[in-house]
Enzyme design. Sequence first.
Site, PDB file in Angstrom:
ATOM      1  N   ASP A 160      24.216  19.696 145.541  1.00 23.78           N
ATOM      2  CA  ASP A 160      25.073  19.193 146.611  1.00 23.78           C
ATOM      3  C   ASP A 160      26.544  19.576 146.495  1.00 23.78           C
ATOM      4  O   ASP A 160      27.195  19.833 147.522  1.00 23.78           O
ATOM      5  CB  ASP A 160      24.931  17.674 146.720  1.00 23.78           C
ATOM      6  N   HIS A 177      17.096  17.147 142.524  1.00 22.86           N
ATOM      7  CA  HIS A 177      17.372  17.909 143.740  1.00 22.86           C
ATOM      8  C   HIS A 177      18.826  17.807 144.163  1.00 22.86           C
ATOM      9  O   HIS A 177      19.366  18.723 144.787  1.00 22.86           O
ATOM     10  CB  HIS A 177      16.483  17.421 144.883  1.00 22.86           C
ATOM     11  N   CYS A 178      19.512  16.700 143.835  1.00 17.88           N
ATOM     12  CA  CYS A 178      20.823  16.446 144.436  1.00 17.88           C
ATOM     13  C   CYS A 178      22.001  16.977 143.628  1.00 17.88           C
ATOM     14  O   CYS A 178      22.783  17.793 144.114  1.00 17.88           O
ATOM     15  CB  CYS A 178      21.000  14.939 144.651  1.00 17.88           C
ATOM     16  N   ILE A 179      22.165  16.499 142.405  1.00 12.94           N
ATOM     17  CA  ILE A 179      23.421  16.719 141.685  1.00 12.94           C
ATOM     18  C   ILE A 179      23.675  18.190 141.361  1.00 12.94           C
ATOM     19  O   ILE A 179      24.815  18.656 141.447  1.00 12.94           O
ATOM     20  CB  ILE A 179      23.474  15.844 140.418  1.00 12.94           C
TER      21      ILE A 179
END
Length: 442
Positions: free
Chosen positions: A279, A274-276
């Site tokens: 974001d 979900h993040c890299i």
Amino acid sequence: MTQHHQQLQQKIEDRTAIIGIVGLGYVGLPLAEASVAAGYGVLGFDIDPTKVAALERGDTYLKHLPSEWLKPAVDAGSLRVTADMNRLDEPDVIILCVPTPVTKSRDPDLSYIESTSADVAKRLRPGQLVSLESTTYPGTTRDVVVPILERSGLKPEVDFFVGYSPEREDPGNKSFKARNIPKLVGGIGPHSSSLANAAYSRIVSETVPVSSCEVAEAAKILENTYRAVNIALVNELKVLFAKLGIDVWEVVEAAKTKPFGFQAFYPGPGLGGHCIPVDPFYLSWLAKRNDVSAHFIELAGEVNRKMPRYVVDRVAEALNENGKPVRGSKVLLLGLAYKKDVDDTRESPSFELFEQLRQRGAEIAFSDPHVASIPAKRDYDLPAQESVELTPETLAAQDCVLIATDHTKYDYELIAKHAPLIVDTRNALAGVEGAEGKVWKA
């Protein structure tokens, strides 16, 4: 210190405060476990009734999270779960663990934060602390969350308090769990900061207080952008070194023998989780909004987004060398999860690989010991398929086996022995006997 600050501080200290966690997924559920272990009562909220029902039975849906704690906590009443957002006035501390995706135009999508904050505002009462954990751009907590909460008619830093403490979950990491990962904590003011730190310091082993929500938000974005940029670097070098006949994996292993000034990052078929993959776009969007160029970040995103196409091209090249076109070839994709040994498929590059190979006419199947079937994805129109078992017959029947995720449960010697052609994006077959002459790295 205000009256409400003092009362909430006392509840936190004597552990009579109820911790409310909104969003019981990969971030919220481990945090619930840590809060229960710390001696707090937890009221969990999730809009998915199947998750609520599973937790009420004492069943976990996160395979990487041990389940031994869950049923005793539910039976004892230490963990209660609900889909009723009208109960948001019950907790003393409300922690928001909701998704922060990007739109198709790669702009921040704060709809989950906004809608959840609106739900909280409807039930907000004096003496509550609201803490956001979702990864987002600096300024979100103060400029988006707080104004929504003020619709309640209550005053921040006087009647209610707001903090930001970014999640740092790493699904599948056996060394670091929610309880032993240092936690950044910031607040919109001194009262919020002290209360947020007081709450988190009793749930996790170490807190790192910072001067504001904005610093904590920026630090989280920095952590993920740092990884995205360095992964883009090795992905770009992978393509270059392949042209030169150099194995990028061997190069990284050689470079990391330097005891200072180097941290190893590894190439892959694209970014997942979900993040890299998401974001850095929050940061580049913020830069544009403030008339600052973010070429470095945008270039890294461009490189990483091209990786699935590069892998598919390598599959086509490998098949061509074996006298076969992609169209009509049987390709077995190993791994739908975005990383090894988890069932997390968020932003997994495997879906892009699957779709691109189908568009080129390949007959594609998949095998993943952690993902039983292809989940619904809003950005992909994929067929309903079940994971196939890896047998000598299944492997031998393929024209190409594509390793997208290097799960430890795969029998790599079996794969090397029976698959006629292998495209390996994870260096999973390095040193495996029988793989010589069959493997194309991508």
